[in-house]
Scaffold this active site. Structure first.
Site: not given
Ligand SMILES: [Zn+2]
Length: 332
Positions: A61, A64, A156, A220
């Protein structure tokens, strides 16, 4: 040692020339660097080393940025001789065009396009890139002997805050047991919470877990911010753990992260779907017993038991898609 090659700042090289393949070089640090594709390179020691293959991906992404900066510094430290390398590592900046644009994606969310799903979205630039990343991961992991160890960490950050700031997602292991030493490694890296997926998905980490038996995780790591605005000390845990793994050092920790598993998905069947949570509700927010979480035509989702939490709520998805996951504590 001075930096006279692009591996001293592979991120700057990639942002300046997002369609250029990094050069293939033998570096003074005793590393053979092989450019594979834009934003992708393999580093291997020129001296004997462990039969271990580690894929580090970030920027799947494009907004990020912190994990990309973390990997960029690791690459620089390896290639300038400040960090020992005892394994073969492939570093991927997942979506260079979106990194340049500062956007999550240009046409389509790339982390929904693995496991061949890219074939159904051929108009999206992310579909071509996902197919390319799959091919490069395949070539990388299949060069390994059957007994070689394989890892994949897909890094991420998120727009939404989280009650547990850093958490991992353990992709569905296809019947293999969950690996407690890998979970302990995550805890040592500061990732105190792990969601155990109970079904296949179209993510990059499920792809490498499923096809190559890699110990693969989606991590994450906190809040998504633009380049230059990241608080990199918040990433010190994963940074240190990755550096130890690249240097061939084993884990010492015995602690285990807190585990959750998906209990059920909230499905938005109609435009009448209403989610009774604030727009900025954090991931892993607790759902009190009896709380009405969401409603749709003929459907009420009510929290039960007081241990459930909400993950990835998004009532703006198209009808028929998942608008959130209700998770509950799990044990192995
Ligand atoms: Zn992401």
């Amino acid at each position: 040692m001075s930096t006279t090659h692009p591996y001293g700042d592979l991120l700057a090289f990639t942002l300046t020339s997002p369609e250029a393949i990094p050069p293939s070089l033998t570096l003074e640090a005793g590393i053979e660097a092989t450019g594979v594709a834009p934003g992708v390179a393999i580093l291997r020691p020129t001296r004997p080393h462990q039969e271990a293959f580690i894929l580090l991906s970030a920027g799947i992404h494009g907004n990020e940025t912190a994990p990309v900066e973390v990997l960029n510094r690791i690459v620089a430290d390896l290639c300038d001789g400040r960090l020992p390398l005892d394994v073969t590592v492939m570093v991927m900046f997942g979506n260079p065009a979106a990194l340049v644009a500062g956007r999550r994606y240009l046409d389509y969310d790339m982390n929904r396009l693995f496991m061949g799903r890219h074939a159904g979205q051929l108009q999206a630039v992310e579909a071509r890139r996902a197919a390319q990343l799959e091919e490069m991961a395949r070539a990388f992991f299949t060069q390994a002997d059957a007994g070689a160890r394989r890892w994949h960490y897909d890094l991420h950050t998120a727009i939404r805050g989280s009650v547990f700031e850093q958490f991992g997602i353990y992709p569905f292991p296809d019947g293999r047991p969950h690996d407690r030493s890998e979970l302990a490694w995550l805890a040592e890296a500061g990732i105190g919470t792990v969601l155990l997926h109970s079904q296949p998905s179209a993510t990059f980490s499920y792809f490498t877990s499923h096809h190559f038996g890699a110990h693969a995780f989606t991590l994450e790591l906190g809040k998504a911010r633009p380049f230059g605005q990241n608080d990199l000390p918040r990433f010190a845990g994963i940074d240190r753990a990755l550096r130890r793994r690249l240097a061939g050092l084993s884990s010492t920790a015995g602690i285990q992260p807190q585990l959750y598993r998906a209990k059920y998905d909230l499905i938005k069947e109609t435009e009448a779907f209403t989610l009774y949570l604030a727009d900025d509700v954090e991931n892993f927010t607790a759902l009190p017993d009896g709380y009405l979480i969401a409603e749709d035509v003929g459907m009420r989702y009510v929290a039960h038991g007081g241990q459930e939490r909400i993950l990835f709520p998004n009532p703006k998805v198209a009808c028929g898609l998942r608008a959130g996951i209700v998770v509950e504590p799990a044990t192995l």
